[in-house]
Scaffold this motif. Structure first.
Motif, PDB file in Angstrom:
ATOM      1  N   SER A 116      -3.434  13.963 -10.378  1.00 19.05           N
ATOM      2  CA  SER A 116      -2.182  13.198 -10.484  1.00 19.05           C
ATOM      3  C   SER A 116      -2.099  12.502 -11.831  1.00 19.05           C
ATOM      4  O   SER A 116      -2.382  11.297 -11.949  1.00 19.05           O
ATOM      5  N   TRP A 117      -1.710  13.240 -12.843  1.00 21.02           N
ATOM      6  CA  TRP A 117      -1.576  12.661 -14.180  1.00 21.02           C
ATOM      7  C   TRP A 117      -0.498  11.579 -14.186  1.00 21.02           C
ATOM      8  O   TRP A 117      -0.573  10.633 -14.987  1.00 21.02           O
ATOM      9  N   HIS A 118       0.507  11.722 -13.324  1.00 19.84           N
ATOM     10  CA  HIS A 118       1.612  10.755 -13.310  1.00 19.84           C
ATOM     11  C   HIS A 118       1.202   9.415 -12.702  1.00 19.84           C
ATOM     12  O   HIS A 118       1.942   8.435 -12.837  1.00 19.84           O
ATOM     13  N   SER A 119       0.064   9.358 -12.050  1.00 19.47           N
ATOM     14  CA  SER A 119      -0.339   8.119 -11.374  1.00 19.47           C
ATOM     15  C   SER A 119      -1.295   7.268 -12.203  1.00 19.47           C
ATOM     16  O   SER A 119      -1.702   6.198 -11.759  1.00 19.47           O
ATOM     17  N   ILE A 120      -1.656   7.731 -13.383  1.00 14.06           N
ATOM     18  CA  ILE A 120      -2.544   6.944 -14.244  1.00 14.06           C
ATOM     19  C   ILE A 120      -1.791   6.562 -15.509  1.00 14.06           C
ATOM     20  O   ILE A 120      -0.845   7.223 -15.918  1.00 14.06           O
ATOM     21  N   SER A 121      -2.208   5.473 -16.117  1.00 16.15           N
ATOM     22  CA  SER A 121      -1.539   4.994 -17.323  1.00 16.15           C
ATOM     23  C   SER A 121      -1.923   5.850 -18.522  1.00 16.15           C
ATOM     24  O   SER A 121      -2.750   6.757 -18.433  1.00 16.15           O
ATOM     25  N   VAL A 122      -1.322   5.533 -19.665  1.00 15.83           N
ATOM     26  CA  VAL A 122      -1.472   6.367 -20.852  1.00 15.83           C
ATOM     27  C   VAL A 122      -2.915   6.400 -21.352  1.00 15.83           C
ATOM     28  O   VAL A 122      -3.472   7.472 -21.620  1.00 15.83           O
ATOM     29  N   THR A 169       5.271   7.677 -25.033  1.00 13.28           N
ATOM     30  CA  THR A 169       6.409   6.816 -25.361  1.00 13.28           C
ATOM     31  C   THR A 169       7.683   7.534 -24.967  1.00 13.28           C
ATOM     32  O   THR A 169       7.742   8.771 -24.947  1.00 13.28           O
ATOM     33  N   ALA A 170       8.734   6.759 -24.663  1.00  8.35           N
ATOM     34  CA  ALA A 170      10.037   7.329 -24.319  1.00  8.35           C
ATOM     35  C   ALA A 170      11.113   6.338 -24.744  1.00  8.35           C
ATOM     36  O   ALA A 170      11.124   5.189 -24.288  1.00  8.35           O
ATOM     37  N   HIS A 171      12.006   6.785 -25.627  1.00  9.12           N
ATOM     38  CA  HIS A 171      13.082   5.945 -26.134  1.00  9.12           C
ATOM     39  C   HIS A 171      14.416   6.604 -25.775  1.00  9.12           C
ATOM     40  O   HIS A 171      14.870   7.528 -26.456  1.00  9.12           O
ATOM     41  N   GLY A 172      15.023   6.130 -24.697  1.00  9.97           N
ATOM     42  CA  GLY A 172      16.279   6.717 -24.245  1.00  9.97           C
ATOM     43  C   GLY A 172      16.120   8.174 -23.862  1.00  9.97           C
ATOM     44  O   GLY A 172      17.090   8.939 -23.913  1.00  9.97           O
ATOM     45  N   LEU A 173      14.921   8.545 -23.451  1.00  9.85           N
ATOM     46  CA  LEU A 173      14.611   9.953 -23.184  1.00  9.85           C
ATOM     47  C   LEU A 173      15.091  10.359 -21.787  1.00  9.85           C
ATOM     48  O   LEU A 173      14.861   9.655 -20.809  1.00  9.85           O
ATOM     49  N   SER A 174      15.745  11.496 -21.717  1.00 15.47           N
ATOM     50  CA  SER A 174      16.128  12.086 -20.432  1.00 15.47           C
ATOM     51  C   SER A 174      16.015  13.594 -20.547  1.00 15.47           C
ATOM     52  O   SER A 174      16.245  14.163 -21.619  1.00 15.47           O
ATOM     53  N   LYS A 209      13.515   9.170 -18.405  1.00 14.92           N
ATOM     54  CA  LYS A 209      12.063   9.184 -18.499  1.00 14.92           C
ATOM     55  C   LYS A 209      11.544   7.867 -19.064  1.00 14.92           C
ATOM     56  O   LYS A 209      12.212   7.185 -19.838  1.00 14.92           O
ATOM     57  N   ARG A 210      10.328   7.516 -18.658  1.00 15.34           N
ATOM     58  CA  ARG A 210       9.635   6.341 -19.169  1.00 15.34           C
ATOM     59  C   ARG A 210       8.142   6.629 -19.162  1.00 15.34           C
ATOM     60  O   ARG A 210       7.693   7.628 -18.601  1.00 15.34           O
ATOM     61  N   PRO A 253       7.307  12.450  -5.364  1.00 15.68           N
ATOM     62  CA  PRO A 253       7.759  13.843  -5.468  1.00 15.68           C
ATOM     63  C   PRO A 253       8.023  14.230  -6.912  1.00 15.68           C
ATOM     64  O   PRO A 253       8.140  13.365  -7.797  1.00 15.68           O
ATOM     65  N   LEU A 254       8.146  15.509  -7.143  1.00 13.11           N
ATOM     66  CA  LEU A 254       8.278  16.030  -8.506  1.00 13.11           C
ATOM     67  C   LEU A 254       9.434  15.381  -9.254  1.00 13.11           C
ATOM     68  O   LEU A 254       9.309  15.018 -10.424  1.00 13.11           O
ATOM     69  N   GLY A 255      10.570  15.230  -8.600  1.00 13.91           N
ATOM     70  CA  GLY A 255      11.747  14.683  -9.266  1.00 13.91           C
ATOM     71  C   GLY A 255      11.633  13.220  -9.622  1.00 13.91           C
ATOM     72  O   GLY A 255      12.414  12.712 -10.428  1.00 13.91           O
ATOM     73  N   ASP A 256      10.671  12.497  -9.022  1.00  9.29           N
ATOM     74  CA  ASP A 256      10.501  11.066  -9.276  1.00  9.29           C
ATOM     75  C   ASP A 256       9.358  10.763 -10.246  1.00  9.29           C
ATOM     76  O   ASP A 256       9.046   9.588 -10.471  1.00  9.29           O
ATOM     77  N   ARG A 257       8.764  11.762 -10.798  1.00 15.06           N
ATOM     78  CA  ARG A 257       7.661  11.545 -11.747  1.00 15.06           C
ATOM     79  C   ARG A 257       8.248  11.320 -13.141  1.00 15.06           C
ATOM     80  O   ARG A 257       8.235  12.189 -14.011  1.00 15.06           O
ATOM     81  N   ALA A 258       8.762  10.111 -13.327  1.00 19.51           N
ATOM     82  CA  ALA A 258       9.503   9.785 -14.544  1.00 19.51           C
ATOM     83  C   ALA A 258       8.634   9.774 -15.791  1.00 19.51           C
ATOM     84  O   ALA A 258       9.152   9.856 -16.906  1.00 19.51           O
ATOM     85  N   CYS A 259       7.329   9.660 -15.640  1.00 23.66           N
ATOM     86  CA  CYS A 259       6.447   9.623 -16.807  1.00 23.66           C
ATOM     87  C   CYS A 259       5.958  11.010 -17.205  1.00 23.66           C
ATOM     88  O   CYS A 259       5.072  11.129 -18.053  1.00 23.66           O
ATOM     89  N   MET A 260       6.528  12.046 -16.598  1.00 23.66           N
ATOM     90  CA  MET A 260       6.123  13.415 -16.904  1.00 23.66           C
ATOM     91  C   MET A 260       7.307  14.192 -17.476  1.00 23.66           C
ATOM     92  O   MET A 260       8.456  13.989 -17.074  1.00 23.66           O
TER      93      MET A 260
END
Length: 311
Positions: A25-31, A176-181, A196-197, A206-213
């Motif tokens: 789960s790469w999306h569950s750990i910080s940078v 990093t994400a600056h106004g990224l979508s 994205k953030r 779920p896949l659609g909610d993994r905003a950091c990916m």
């Protein structure tokens, strides 16, 4: 286990993350932990390390599914009981010297095979389209410098730069994400771009909610960002979907199965009736075999009704 180096353990985690084994789960750990797991930094990999990882993980390309040759696909179009009957009829009409009837029957058989072959070919092309969704090039940071490389040369640990209009070339954990979508319709079916953030999300998101990916094959709709490659090739989400599609078996509904069985029994019944008519006309009515056969097989069946109105 105690003798393993951190690099060996990291590579075991990445190798087992997708598509086999337990998904990491790469999306569950910080940078910072993600960069440590991948043994990289925001300055990117060195060129020598990138080449070593490319040899280990392979090119960032979806594997081509095994497929049948064009000749085999065409021959399989004739694998049908009704087609066998038509081919047999064509052979007998040719033996009897009725070349026009032979040509008509063979034309029908070949036309059916060509139509099926073309339709199957279009279906395979649609499947192949998934393999061409990966970005041809990517902007990365290697050794502290920004360079542009071929998309299939990306490796886990590469730092990728994203801008509006770019196609994501691999699965990324955003730094990093600056106004990224990004537009993720190919994965989630959601037509609206997803914001994205860089903040981590829950492991069971779920896949659609993994905003950091940012996922391979998706399109950057707006903004800018930077991410570290966590998966390439078949280990990406789109690679996982491609693998599942290649394993799909053709299924039929109970109704289709019953229709297929009915078609076989109907064919057998028709062949029995045809054999009885030919036998009766030849041995009892003393008619020419060629005439009886053509009456049963082709357009002369009406003449047989005049000869044997009781049939």
């Amino acid at each position: 286990m105690k003798n393993r180096t951190r690099k060996e353990e990291t590579r075991i985690v990445m190798r087992n993350s997708k598509p086999e084994g337990v998904q990491f789960s790469w999306h569950s750990i910080s940078v910072a932990p993600a960069l440590n797991q991948l043994e990289t930094s925001t300055a990117g990999l060195s060129q020598s390390e990138a080449e070593a990882r490319l040899k280990q993980y392979g090119v960032n390309r979806l594997p081509e599914a095994a497929r049948r040759s064009a000749a085999l696909r065409f021959l399989l179009q004739f694998h049908n009981v009704l087609i066998y009957v038509l081919i047999g009829s064509a052979a007998i009409t040719a033996f009897l010297g009725h070349w026009f009837d032979t040509g008509v029957i063979l034309a029908v058989v070949i036309a059916n095979a060509v139509i099926g072959f073309v339709q199957e070919g279009r279906a395979e092309k649609a499947m192949d389209a998934i393999r061409h969704m990966l970005a041809p090039r990517a902007n990365v940071i290697r050794g502290g410098e920004r360079i542009s490389i071929e998309g299939d040369h990306l490796v886990p640990g590469d730092i990728v730069l994203l801008e509006a209009g770019d196609k994501v070339a691999a699965d990324l954990r955003l730094i990093t994400a600056h106004g990224l979508s990004t537009q993720e319709a190919i994965l989630t079916g959601e037509s609206v771009p997803v914001e994205k953030r860089s903040d981590a999300v829950l492991a069971d998101a779920p896949l659609g909610d993994r905003a950091c990916m940012a996922f391979s094959g998706t399109l950057v709709a707006s903004g800018q960002g930077k991410g570290v490659v966590v998966a390439t090739g078949a280990r990406t989400e789109i690679g996982h979907i491609s693998g599942l599609l290649s394993e799909v078996e053709a299924l039929t509904t109970p109704l289709v199965k019953q229709m297929g069985a009915f078609a076989k029994w109907l064919t057998i019944f028709i062949l029995l009736i045809a054999a009885l008519l030919i036998t009766y006309g030849y041995f009892v009515g003393h008619h020419d075999f060629s005439e009886m056969f053509m009456a049963v097989v082709g357009y002369r069946w009406l003449q047989s009704l005049k000869v044997y109105p009781q049939c």
